[in-house]
Design a protein around this motif. Sequence first.
Motif, PDB file in Angstrom:
ATOM      1  N   ASP A   7       0.837  -1.205   0.000  1.00 18.39           N
ATOM      2  CA  ASP A   7       0.000   0.000   0.000  1.00 18.39           C
ATOM      3  C   ASP A   7       0.873   1.257   0.000  1.00 18.39           C
ATOM      4  OD1 ASP A   7      -2.231   1.550  -0.074  1.00 18.39           O
ATOM      5  OD2 ASP A   7      -2.827   1.189   2.009  1.00 18.39           O
ATOM      6  N   THR A   8       1.602   1.468  -1.074  1.00 17.78           N
ATOM      7  CA  THR A   8       2.602   2.526  -1.123  1.00 17.78           C
ATOM      8  C   THR A   8       2.316   3.503  -2.258  1.00 17.78           C
ATOM      9  OG1 THR A   8       5.000   2.911  -1.132  1.00 17.78           O
ATOM     10  CG2 THR A   8       4.167   1.222  -2.627  1.00 17.78           C
ATOM     11  N   THR A   9       3.274   4.378  -2.513  1.00 17.77           N
ATOM     12  CA  THR A   9       3.197   5.359  -3.600  1.00 17.77           C
ATOM     13  C   THR A   9       4.523   5.358  -4.352  1.00 17.77           C
ATOM     14  OG1 THR A   9       4.064   7.179  -2.242  1.00 17.77           O
ATOM     15  CG2 THR A   9       1.659   6.819  -2.234  1.00 17.77           C
ATOM     16  N   THR A  10       4.518   5.910  -5.569  1.00 15.98           N
ATOM     17  CA  THR A  10       5.760   5.979  -6.335  1.00 15.98           C
ATOM     18  C   THR A  10       6.778   6.870  -5.637  1.00 15.98           C
ATOM     19  OG1 THR A  10       4.797   7.753  -7.691  1.00 15.98           O
ATOM     20  CG2 THR A  10       4.651   5.513  -8.544  1.00 15.98           C
ATOM     21  N   SER A  11       6.299   7.904  -4.937  1.00 17.37           N
ATOM     22  CA  SER A  11       7.212   8.771  -4.198  1.00 17.37           C
ATOM     23  C   SER A  11       7.940   7.996  -3.103  1.00 17.37           C
ATOM     24  CB  SER A  11       6.444   9.937  -3.582  1.00 17.37           C
ATOM     25  OG  SER A  11       7.292  10.740  -2.779  1.00 17.37           O
ATOM     26  N   ASN A  12       7.197   7.161  -2.397  1.00 12.21           N
ATOM     27  CA  ASN A  12       7.811   6.353  -1.346  1.00 12.21           C
ATOM     28  C   ASN A  12       8.781   5.327  -1.925  1.00 12.21           C
ATOM     29  OD1 ASN A  12       8.167   5.495   1.384  1.00 12.21           O
ATOM     30  ND2 ASN A  12       6.764   3.778   1.009  1.00 12.21           N
ATOM     31  N   ARG A  79      -5.058   0.805  -5.112  1.00 15.91           N
ATOM     32  CA  ARG A  79      -3.982   0.398  -4.212  1.00 15.91           C
ATOM     33  C   ARG A  79      -2.760   0.040  -5.038  1.00 15.91           C
ATOM     34  NH1 ARG A  79      -3.616  -2.343   1.071  1.00 15.91           N
ATOM     35  NH2 ARG A  79      -1.766  -3.687   1.107  1.00 15.91           N
ATOM     36  N   THR A 104      -5.953   2.602  -9.749  1.00 15.32           N
ATOM     37  CA  THR A 104      -4.504   2.816  -9.817  1.00 15.32           C
ATOM     38  C   THR A 104      -3.910   2.124 -11.040  1.00 15.32           C
ATOM     39  OG1 THR A 104      -4.404   2.913  -7.403  1.00 15.32           O
ATOM     40  CG2 THR A 104      -2.326   2.555  -8.563  1.00 15.32           C
ATOM     41  N   LEU A 111       2.518   5.684 -13.199  1.00  8.16           N
ATOM     42  CA  LEU A 111       3.173   4.844 -12.207  1.00  8.16           C
ATOM     43  C   LEU A 111       4.680   4.739 -12.446  1.00  8.16           C
ATOM     44  CD1 LEU A 111       0.628   1.892 -11.846  1.00  8.16           C
ATOM     45  CD2 LEU A 111       1.135   3.656 -10.149  1.00  8.16           C
TER      46      LEU A 111
END
Length: 326
Positions: A7-12, A79, A104, A111
């Motif tokens: 459950d993350t993001t591209t920034s993370n 997600r 997403t 992405l």
Amino acid sequence: MIVDLPDTTTSNISKTLVKIREEGGAVALGRVLTLVISTKLGHEEEAIEAANDASREHPMRVIVISTGTDGPKTRDDPRLDAQIRVGGDAGASEVIVLKAYGDTASDEEGLVTGLLLPDAPVVAWWPADAPKIVSQSPLGRIAQRRITDAAAQSDPRGFLHHLSDTYEPGDTDFAWTRLTLWRAQLAAVLDQPPYESITGIEVHGSSDSPSTSLLAAWLQMQLDVPAKHELVTPAHGSSGIQGVKLRRASGAIELERTSGSIATLTQPNQPTHDISLPRRSLRDCLAEELRRLDPDDLFGEVIQRGLSQLDEPSKIHSSKSKAASK
């Protein structure tokens, strides 16, 4: 090393890559390209294994985007789950696996954009289902090279003709890459005396082999002689190209694959030779395509001009395949 980021993001993901680099050394140094792989959830590992093997020749960053359904793990809510693999788990590359769910999954370009290596070429690869128009797809628009596999489509020959209609420079297909050894061997034979004109071309292979049609189209275009090609209903062990016959005044040149990796070369007034002609692995095909990042002009000519000039194949059943291969 494998790092899971649920459950993350591209920034993370980008921040985690920087952290890994700072803690473990400059893992991104020497990367020559970004390979983006688009596949279905649950079908990532074969493509990743091929990319890892190819990375030993082409150090790269591999970004895998998995969408669709994954059995009980399917989610409708937006997600993104990610996994970063470096070191021994990623060959000579670094692998970022993105599993996208819900809305997403509809933004593939978004992405990957923040994860691409700066100032490095981008290659997109669809190991299975290809987009309708490859060059106009979200990933195709950002890639210099776009790799598909007609053999993995539901209608391999139909896909080749569709690719012919929608071709843009930079498109390529593994059906063409699998011909490299055949093309090299046939060219080597014709470079030897007697230097006689070819008067007839016959190619036969299994009906699930789009490479058979491409080989016939290439020979017809290069030798300027009409090519006949037969497609045989595939029997056990008969998949792929089975043989080529080139007719000339002194007799026929025949190259017949007698097993998975051995072919028999027969020429007039010369001893028969068994030569190595293995079926090319996914890794071999991928590594070859990554050696060139400019458009393959010859493939463009064959897929656009040669394929359209080829007569429709004759089709026979596997019970006749033995006779056809003689």
